[in-house]
Design an enzyme around this catalytic site. Structure first.
Site, mmCIF file in Angstrom:
data_model
loop_
_atom_site.group_PDB
_atom_site.id
_atom_site.type_symbol
_atom_site.label_atom_id
_atom_site.label_comp_id
_atom_site.label_asym_id
_atom_site.label_seq_id
_atom_site.Cartn_x
_atom_site.Cartn_y
_atom_site.Cartn_z
ATOM 1 N N HIS A 1 16.871 -61.489 17.490
ATOM 2 C CA HIS A 1 19.044 -60.497 17.624
ATOM 3 C C HIS A 1 19.126 -59.595 18.661
ATOM 4 O O HIS A 1 20.300 -59.190 18.779
ATOM 5 C CB HIS A 1 19.443 -60.533 16.231
ATOM 6 C CG HIS A 1 20.311 -61.380 15.584
ATOM 7 N ND1 HIS A 1 18.777 -62.344 14.819
ATOM 8 C CD2 HIS A 1 20.871 -61.373 15.028
ATOM 9 C CE1 HIS A 1 19.662 -63.944 14.014
ATOM 10 N NE2 HIS A 1 21.355 -63.060 14.322
ATOM 11 N N ASP B 1 25.270 -52.536 10.846
ATOM 12 C CA ASP B 1 26.212 -53.069 9.956
ATOM 13 C C ASP B 1 25.922 -55.112 9.292
ATOM 14 O O ASP B 1 26.498 -55.131 8.294
ATOM 15 C CB ASP B 1 27.124 -53.133 10.891
ATOM 16 C CG ASP B 1 27.421 -52.031 11.395
ATOM 17 O OD1 ASP B 1 27.472 -50.660 10.631
ATOM 18 O OD2 ASP B 1 28.639 -51.911 12.112
ATOM 19 N N GLU C 1 32.441 -45.318 9.913
ATOM 20 C CA GLU C 1 32.364 -45.761 10.948
ATOM 21 C C GLU C 1 33.433 -46.047 10.975
ATOM 22 O O GLU C 1 35.163 -45.052 11.897
ATOM 23 C CB GLU C 1 31.852 -47.246 11.053
ATOM 24 C CG GLU C 1 30.392 -47.146 10.939
ATOM 25 C CD GLU C 1 30.039 -48.655 11.672
ATOM 26 O OE1 GLU C 1 30.992 -49.527 11.409
ATOM 27 O OE2 GLU C 1 28.893 -48.767 10.702
HETATM 28 P P1 FAD Z 1 14.035 -58.722 18.236
HETATM 29 O O1 FAD Z 1 15.348 -59.425 18.306
HETATM 30 O O2 FAD Z 1 12.962 -59.948 17.156
HETATM 31 O O3 FAD Z 1 13.123 -58.307 17.997
HETATM 32 C C1 FAD Z 1 13.533 -56.528 18.576
HETATM 33 C C2 FAD Z 1 12.069 -56.700 19.894
HETATM 34 O O4 FAD Z 1 11.327 -55.812 18.414
HETATM 35 C C3 FAD Z 1 11.205 -57.433 20.750
HETATM 36 O O5 FAD Z 1 10.525 -56.373 21.734
HETATM 37 C C4 FAD Z 1 10.949 -57.493 19.243
HETATM 38 O O6 FAD Z 1 8.969 -57.673 20.515
HETATM 39 C C5 FAD Z 1 10.348 -56.430 18.518
HETATM 40 N N1 FAD Z 1 9.550 -56.776 17.414
HETATM 41 C C6 FAD Z 1 10.102 -57.642 16.288
HETATM 42 N N2 FAD Z 1 9.734 -57.865 15.098
HETATM 43 C C7 FAD Z 1 8.594 -57.129 15.180
HETATM 44 C C8 FAD Z 1 7.658 -56.495 14.566
HETATM 45 N N3 FAD Z 1 7.570 -56.792 13.304
HETATM 46 N N4 FAD Z 1 6.557 -54.957 15.327
HETATM 47 C C9 FAD Z 1 7.359 -54.446 15.814
HETATM 48 N N5 FAD Z 1 7.995 -55.246 17.677
HETATM 49 C C10 FAD Z 1 8.821 -56.565 16.607
HETATM 50 N N6 FAD Z 1 21.580 -52.629 15.354
HETATM 51 C C11 FAD Z 1 21.977 -51.670 14.398
HETATM 52 O O7 FAD Z 1 21.200 -50.971 14.696
HETATM 53 N N7 FAD Z 1 22.962 -51.621 13.773
HETATM 54 C C12 FAD Z 1 23.362 -52.622 14.059
HETATM 55 O O8 FAD Z 1 24.935 -52.807 12.634
HETATM 56 C C13 FAD Z 1 23.671 -53.799 14.118
HETATM 57 N N8 FAD Z 1 24.912 -55.067 13.972
HETATM 58 C C14 FAD Z 1 23.891 -56.458 14.324
HETATM 59 C C15 FAD Z 1 24.196 -57.385 14.589
HETATM 60 C C16 FAD Z 1 24.296 -58.971 15.230
HETATM 61 C C17 FAD Z 1 24.971 -59.551 14.780
HETATM 62 C C18 FAD Z 1 23.710 -58.363 16.129
HETATM 63 C C19 FAD Z 1 22.583 -59.519 16.780
HETATM 64 C C20 FAD Z 1 22.152 -57.579 16.258
HETATM 65 C C21 FAD Z 1 22.697 -56.539 15.072
HETATM 66 N N9 FAD Z 1 21.549 -55.154 15.606
HETATM 67 C C22 FAD Z 1 22.843 -53.778 15.323
HETATM 68 C C23 FAD Z 1 20.915 -55.578 16.776
HETATM 69 C C24 FAD Z 1 19.964 -55.612 16.042
HETATM 70 O O9 FAD Z 1 19.282 -54.690 15.461
HETATM 71 C C25 FAD Z 1 18.925 -55.753 17.135
HETATM 72 O O10 FAD Z 1 19.336 -56.818 17.836
HETATM 73 C C26 FAD Z 1 17.237 -55.817 16.428
HETATM 74 O O11 FAD Z 1 15.961 -56.210 17.649
HETATM 75 C C27 FAD Z 1 16.552 -56.930 15.378
HETATM 76 O O12 FAD Z 1 16.915 -57.666 15.215
HETATM 77 P P2 FAD Z 1 15.619 -58.754 15.131
HETATM 78 O O13 FAD Z 1 15.356 -58.280 13.865
HETATM 79 O O14 FAD Z 1 15.839 -59.794 15.534
HETATM 80 O O15 FAD Z 1 14.320 -57.867 15.900
#
Ligand code: FAD
Length: 518
Positions: free
Chosen positions: A93, A156, A270
């Site tokens: 994400h 969120d 918020e």
């Molecule tokens: P990824 O996008 O897959 O990874 C993000 C980063 O973390 C990359 O660099 C990856 O290599 C690294 N990573 C992933 N897993 C691990 C792990 N286990 N150990 C170490 N590194 C790791 N954020 C907020 O704070 N508040 C919100 O309300 C919020 N709402 C969102 C709503 C939507 C629709 C979207 C798309 C995103 C939102 N986000 C929000 C952002 C979200 O926190 C970030 O996108 C975050 O990257 C988490 O997504 P993910 O788990 O898919 O991680």
């Protein structure tokens, strides 16, 4: 779509075929308990895509580990090669390719989602030991249904992974009280860039623990986190309150997040900016929480400008609380606030439905193709003293017609963030999260998306030119100079920790902070 600002590896490229063969040989020799996809198999899934939809980097292989042992084996194998990188992928994400590895290895952490799920009690507090690959949505459902417990601080949207949000911060309307998610973790299991499996906490290997929190995946892969829990309420009174004046909106928002006594405020605070028009996505209809509620603009004062402000608050309660008691608490809290009277939209929902509220938005966006389109989002933290000017220049001028999605703006308290973590926030005690969550219509061409990316850049440049105290949240830079500027006087610490925990710069190449060292 501009997809693919990134580089594609040509399928018939001789060099890349040889590289694929090498990686296939290496990976087959690892004896992993999980599974691996190479070559075309690796790119058939989603490891070369993310929610942002603007970048695509193809990996050589995608590994679905069975647990931390497999993660360690993969990182150690990457060490033996001169140029191999490894990216943990949570749920993809990210917006700007941060979870991708161009010709590297992607570790799909989703396969470890069930590796840990245990309630533990330590010194009178209750925690959940959970896998780094688990989705927060699953954490919520299992904690509430099985134990009547829940983490204190959320995002969120919950189809994000524990490891993914802890690598950034994890922010929502509870963060003013409890801090971001990274302030609510007591212990981590991490596989470092050296391939070492380490359990760390504030008292045990604290340097690794704090660097990993908000560390953009640079120091290690989180395979388990110990998350602080509290008892989960049954219900939530969720309310939206409309303001015509920016000053009144921020005064009330800041009052609610600054009250010391928990019972004196709401449990969630918020806010967002919306357009003063009948536009269904950007305007008045975006505010009511129930189809039976109507936004009647006749209640707005004559002085209302082109944008309006909405404070979004929620109060927890239990089924055993008499309705009159809940009403009395809400009335007392609302009494102090200066929103436009009659533009007040309350609903009562279950606690779980409240936390899953963005799921409905997701379903709607998926149905009309906007979930899978590019998302040129901009997230930043702007200090309180710069917000009024930001409001005038950005919300009231540049974005006065809206962005086809939410424009979040709400206050946070710096004292709830731990300076020992890697995340960067403004200097002032009160700063605002500003999130421009653009959902462009599907099938927009690359030029239109690029315009939005340029508009984001223009906003950031404006903040720089005006000397604002601000930081990008989910930062995305391409040069070391920009990263140095982002980290300021903490750059040396960040770089030295990288040297200690990932000396060959194997991890999280998609963040584009460090280049692989042979
Ligand atoms: P990824 O996008 O897959 O990874 C993000 C980063 O973390 C990359 O660099 C990856 O290599 C690294 N990573 C992933 N897993 C691990 C792990 N286990 N150990 C170490 N590194 C790791 N954020 C907020 O704070 N508040 C919100 O309300 C919020 N709402 C969102 C709503 C939507 C629709 C979207 C798309 C995103 C939102 N986000 C929000 C952002 C979200 O926190 C970030 O996108 C975050 O990257 C988490 O997504 P993910 O788990 O898919 O991680």
């Amino acid at each position: 779509m501009i997809a693919c600002l990134g580089r594609f590896v040509p399928e018939n490229d001789v060099e890349s075929r040889a590289e694929n063969d090498d990686v296939s040989t290496i990976c087959k020799s690892l004896g992993l308990k999980g599974s691996i996809d190479f070559g075309v198999g690796a790119t058939n899934g989603s490891a070369d895509k993310d929610f942002g939809g603007m970048y695509s980097y193809k990996p050589l292989a995608v590994i679905r580990p069975s647990g931390a042992d497999d993660v360690a084996v993969v990182i150690k194998a990457a060490h033996l090669q001169s140029n191999l990188t490894v990216a943990a992928r949570g749920n993809g994400h990210s917006i700007n390719g941060q979870a991708m590895a161009d010709r590297g290895l992607v570790i799909d952490m989703g396969s470890t989602g069930d590796s840990h799920f245990e309630i533990v009690k330590v010194k009178g507090s209750t925690y959940l030991d959970v896998s780094g690959g688990a989705l927060w949505e699953d954490v919520l459902k299992r904690c509430v249904e099985d134990f009547g417990l829940a983490p204190r601080s959320w995002t969120d949207y919950l189809r994000l992974t524990v490891g993914g949000t802890l690598s950034n911060a994890g922010v929502s309307g509870q963060a003013f009280r409890y801090g971001p998610q990274i302030s609510n973790v007591a212990q981590l299991d991490v596989v470092t860039g050296n391939g070492d499996m380490v359990t760390c906490s504030e008292s045990r290997q604290p340097e690794l623990f704090f660097n990993v929190l908000g560390g953009l995946g640079q120091f290690g892969i989180i395979t388990r986190a110990r998350v602080l829990l509290q008892s989960a309420p049954d219900k939530v009174r969720w309310i939206r309150l409309v303001y015509a004046e920016f000053d009144e909106f921020t005064r009330d928002a800041e009052l609610l997040v600054s009250l010391k006594e928990e019972r004196e405020s709401f449990d969630y605070v918020e806010g967002f900016v919306f357009v003063n028009s009948d536009d269904t996505v950007n305007g008045w209809p975006s505010v009511p929480l129930d189809p039976a509620q109507v936004f009647d603009p006749a209640h707005l004062p004559q002085t209302a400008g082109s944008v309006l402000y909405c404070l979004e608050v929620a109060l927890h309660y239990n089924n055993s609380d008499p309705r009159s008691a809940v009403d009395a608490v809400v009335d007392r809290l609302l009494e102090r606030l200066g929103f436009v009277s009659k533009l007040n939209f309350p609903v009562d929902v279950s606690y779980v439905d409240f936390l899953l509220r963005v799921k409905l938005v997701e379903e709607h966006a998926r149905a009309n193709g906007m979930w899978d389109s590019p998302h040129p989002w901009l997230n930043m933290f702007v200090s309180k003293s710069n917000l009024a000017e930001f409001n005038r220049a950005v919300f009231n001028e540049i974005l006065k017609d809206g962005i086809n999605g939410p424009m979040l703006v709400y206050p946070l308290l710096r004292s709830k963030w731990d300076d020992r973590t890697s995340v960067m926030v403004p200097e002032e005690e009160i700063f605002y999260l500003v999130a421009l969550l653009r959902f462009p219509p599907p099938h927009e061409d690359g030029a239109s998306i690029k315009k939005l990316v340029d508009q984001n850049r223009g906003i950031v440049q404006y903040c720089k030119d005006r000397g604002f105290d601000f930081k990008l949240f989910f930062p995305h830079y391409k040069s070391e100079e920009e990263w140095k500027c982002h980290f300021g006087d903490r750059w040396t610490r960040f770089r030295d920790s990288k040297k200690a925990f990932d000396p060959k710069h194997i991890l999280a190449p998609g963040q584009k902070i460090f280049s692989r060292i042979s």
